[in-house]
Motif scaffolding. Structure first.
Motif, PDB file in Angstrom:
ATOM      1  N   GLN A 162      49.706  59.005  19.420  1.00 17.19           N
ATOM      2  CA  GLN A 162      48.653  58.041  19.745  1.00 17.19           C
ATOM      3  C   GLN A 162      47.476  58.675  20.480  1.00 17.19           C
ATOM      4  N   ASN A 163      47.312  59.982  20.338  1.00 17.88           N
ATOM      5  CA  ASN A 163      46.215  60.659  21.026  1.00 17.88           C
ATOM      6  C   ASN A 163      44.847  60.127  20.603  1.00 17.88           C
ATOM      7  N   ASP A 164      44.709  59.802  19.323  1.00 19.14           N
ATOM      8  CA  ASP A 164      43.419  59.330  18.816  1.00 19.14           C
ATOM      9  C   ASP A 164      43.268  57.812  18.929  1.00 19.14           C
ATOM     10  N   LEU A 165      44.361  57.081  18.725  1.00 21.91           N
ATOM     11  CA  LEU A 165      44.296  55.617  18.724  1.00 21.91           C
ATOM     12  C   LEU A 165      45.650  55.059  19.115  1.00 21.91           C
ATOM     13  N   TRP A 166      45.663  54.218  20.148  1.00 18.87           N
ATOM     14  CA  TRP A 166      46.921  53.605  20.557  1.00 18.87           C
ATOM     15  C   TRP A 166      47.448  52.687  19.459  1.00 18.87           C
ATOM     16  N   PHE A 167      48.768  52.657  19.330  1.00 18.80           N
ATOM     17  CA  PHE A 167      49.391  51.835  18.297  1.00 18.80           C
ATOM     18  C   PHE A 167      49.132  50.349  18.504  1.00 18.80           C
ATOM     19  N   VAL A 169      46.491  48.958  18.977  1.00 21.84           N
ATOM     20  CA  VAL A 169      45.237  48.586  18.324  1.00 21.84           C
ATOM     21  C   VAL A 169      45.462  48.260  16.858  1.00 21.84           C
ATOM     22  N   TRP A 170      46.262  49.057  16.165  1.00 26.95           N
ATOM     23  CA  TRP A 170      46.458  48.800  14.733  1.00 26.95           C
ATOM     24  C   TRP A 170      47.867  48.329  14.390  1.00 26.95           C
ATOM     25  N   MET A 171      48.673  48.053  15.437  1.00 25.80           N
ATOM     26  CA  MET A 171      49.977  47.408  15.241  1.00 25.80           C
ATOM     27  C   MET A 171      50.115  46.230  16.196  1.00 25.80           C
ATOM     28  N   PRO A 172      49.136  45.321  16.243  1.00 28.26           N
ATOM     29  CA  PRO A 172      49.195  44.235  17.245  1.00 28.26           C
ATOM     30  C   PRO A 172      50.368  43.295  17.048  1.00 28.26           C
ATOM     31  N   VAL A 173      50.750  43.062  15.790  1.00 27.16           N
ATOM     32  CA  VAL A 173      51.873  42.155  15.534  1.00 27.16           C
ATOM     33  C   VAL A 173      53.166  42.760  16.068  1.00 27.16           C
ATOM     34  N   ALA A 174      53.369  44.038  15.788  1.00 31.80           N
ATOM     35  CA  ALA A 174      54.574  44.707  16.277  1.00 31.80           C
ATOM     36  C   ALA A 174      54.619  44.699  17.804  1.00 31.80           C
ATOM     37  N   PHE A 175      53.471  44.915  18.448  1.00 38.27           N
ATOM     38  CA  PHE A 175      53.420  44.909  19.910  1.00 38.27           C
ATOM     39  C   PHE A 175      53.745  43.519  20.456  1.00 38.27           C
ATOM     40  N   ALA A 176      53.159  42.486  19.875  1.00 39.63           N
ATOM     41  CA  ALA A 176      53.424  41.126  20.335  1.00 39.63           C
ATOM     42  C   ALA A 176      54.890  40.752  20.148  1.00 39.63           C
ATOM     43  N   VAL A 177      55.460  41.133  19.010  1.00 38.24           N
ATOM     44  CA  VAL A 177      56.874  40.837  18.757  1.00 38.24           C
ATOM     45  C   VAL A 177      57.754  41.616  19.720  1.00 38.24           C
ATOM     46  N   TYR A 178      57.362  42.852  20.018  1.00 39.29           N
ATOM     47  CA  TYR A 178      58.150  43.631  20.983  1.00 39.29           C
ATOM     48  C   TYR A 178      58.167  42.952  22.351  1.00 39.29           C
ATOM     49  N   LEU A 179      57.016  42.482  22.820  1.00 38.45           N
ATOM     50  CA  LEU A 179      56.971  41.808  24.118  1.00 38.45           C
ATOM     51  C   LEU A 179      57.825  40.535  24.103  1.00 38.45           C
ATOM     52  N   PRO A 232      55.232  54.216  25.903  1.00 37.84           N
ATOM     53  CA  PRO A 232      55.197  55.241  24.853  1.00 37.84           C
ATOM     54  C   PRO A 232      55.194  54.672  23.438  1.00 37.84           C
ATOM     55  N   LEU A 233      55.693  53.461  23.273  1.00 39.16           N
ATOM     56  CA  LEU A 233      55.744  52.885  21.926  1.00 39.16           C
ATOM     57  C   LEU A 233      54.378  52.417  21.432  1.00 39.16           C
ATOM     58  N   PHE A 234      53.593  51.786  22.306  1.00 41.72           N
ATOM     59  CA  PHE A 234      52.359  51.151  21.838  1.00 41.72           C
ATOM     60  C   PHE A 234      51.119  51.446  22.680  1.00 41.72           C
ATOM     61  N   LEU A 235      51.279  51.975  23.895  1.00 37.37           N
ATOM     62  CA  LEU A 235      50.152  52.095  24.816  1.00 37.37           C
ATOM     63  C   LEU A 235      49.783  53.545  25.127  1.00 37.37           C
ATOM     64  N   GLY A 236      50.142  54.450  24.239  1.00 39.70           N
ATOM     65  CA  GLY A 236      49.684  55.825  24.377  1.00 39.70           C
ATOM     66  C   GLY A 236      50.418  56.667  25.384  1.00 39.70           C
ATOM     67  N   GLY A 237      51.539  56.200  25.891  1.00 41.97           N
ATOM     68  CA  GLY A 237      52.292  56.995  26.857  1.00 41.97           C
ATOM     69  C   GLY A 237      51.496  57.234  28.124  1.00 41.97           C
ATOM     70  N   GLY A 238      51.453  58.489  28.559  1.00 41.16           N
ATOM     71  CA  GLY A 238      50.747  58.831  29.785  1.00 41.16           C
ATOM     72  C   GLY A 238      49.292  59.179  29.595  1.00 41.16           C
ATOM     73  N   ALA A 239      48.734  58.879  28.429  1.00 47.96           N
ATOM     74  CA  ALA A 239      47.330  59.220  28.163  1.00 47.96           C
ATOM     75  C   ALA A 239      46.399  58.402  29.039  1.00 47.96           C
TER      76      ALA A 239
END
Length: 300
Positions: A162-167, A169-179, A232-239
């Protein structure tokens, strides 16, 4: 991450997990009753000296296994979640390990509800099994989607992808379902049906003293680990700029944890049959569609 685990990471893990778990408990008491940051300490001290209640003919061994296994599962899950670029256990399939430890909570609640030999805890245990059947597939698809985007099931490699783009941003459904599944796996807030008031506390209805303290510490610890895994899954880890990676991991974890704690005060408990219908009719198709989109992007 290096193959050799730093000694400081092994020592720091339980301390960091304990601090974040206490922070979650303090935020919860502040949101609910305005008790302030010392309220969890007072409640913990009260439960430690409280005499244990006993129901008629309980299976004490099963009940104790259930109570102890909940914080144990949270600690074991935390071993693979990176803090910055370091984790205690750099497992190649750490995402799978995290999911496996989360499923241990199923056994924890069932054994606790069964072992006390009381009606309300037993019903609460059944409720959590039904909740698990509803949320686990969407949860797994959300994890798989992040792994597919990174081409790996290692938390560190998922974060590095996710160095260039956090997940998120382009996986919002997966992130919402994870939460949402994080709320379900920790039976928290709108998905707290297994310990709801209509069952006088459900699984925890007959727990008292140190047993009750350990059970709810495990619940908060699991909530904390679920929040930490989102980083680390969706927010870029420690970036992040200026600060070291471990600091950004902690900041992001606290932000996700605050959102999860806040949700408890803003939404009512959802009936289990309605949640199961929504999970199978909405969440599973939505996560599958998200996985398809990610797969197409990766292939191209």
């Amino acid at each position: 991450m290096s193959e050799t685990t730093p000694v400081w990471a092994v020592v720091a893990l339980p301390l960091v997990l304990a601090a974040l778990t206490y922070s979650a408990a303090a935020m919860d008491t502040t949101f609910r009753s305005g008790g302030g940051p010392v309220a969890p300490l007072r409640e913990g001290a009260r439960l430690i000296v409280q005499q244990r209640r006993r129901t008629l003919a309980p299976d004490v061994l099963l009940m104790r296994i259930g109570v102890i296994s909940l914080p144990t599962a949270a600690l074991l899950a935390a071993t693979v979640v990176p803090l910055g670029d370091t984790s205690v256990w750099n497992l190649p399939v750490s995402v799978v390990w995290f999911n496996a430890m989360e499923v241990v909570a199923w056994g924890s609640l069932w054994l606790t509800g069964w072992g006390v030999n009381s009606a309300f805890p037993l019903v609460g245990g059944y409720r959590f099994l039904a909740q698990g059947l509803a949320y686990e597939l969407p949860h797994m698809f959300a994890l798989i989607t992040a792994g597919l985007g990174a081409g790996s099931l290692n938390f560190g490699e998922v974060a590095a992808a996710q160095n260039d783009l956090w997940f998120v941003v382009w996986m919002p459904v997966a992130f919402a379902v994870y939460l949402l599944s994080a709320l379900a796996m920790t039976f928290w807030g709108p998905l707290g049906h297994p310990v709801a008031d209509d069952l006088a506390g459900g699984v925890a209805a007959e727990l008292s003293g140190p047993d009750r303290l350990l059970f709810f510490v495990g619940r908060f610890a699991l909530l904390t680990v679920a929040a930490a895994a989102a980083v680390p899954l969706f927010l870029g880890g420690g970036a992040g700029p200026w600060l070291p990676e471990w600091a950004w991991s902690l900041i992001k974890t606290c932000a996700v944890l605050a959102v999860l704690v806040w949700v408890r005060q803003r939404f009512p408990v959802i009936r289990m049959d309605r949640f199961m219908t929504a999970a199978w009719m909405v969440l599973i198709p939505a996560t599958l569609l998200q996985t398809l989109v990610v797969g197409i992007v990766v292939v191209n």
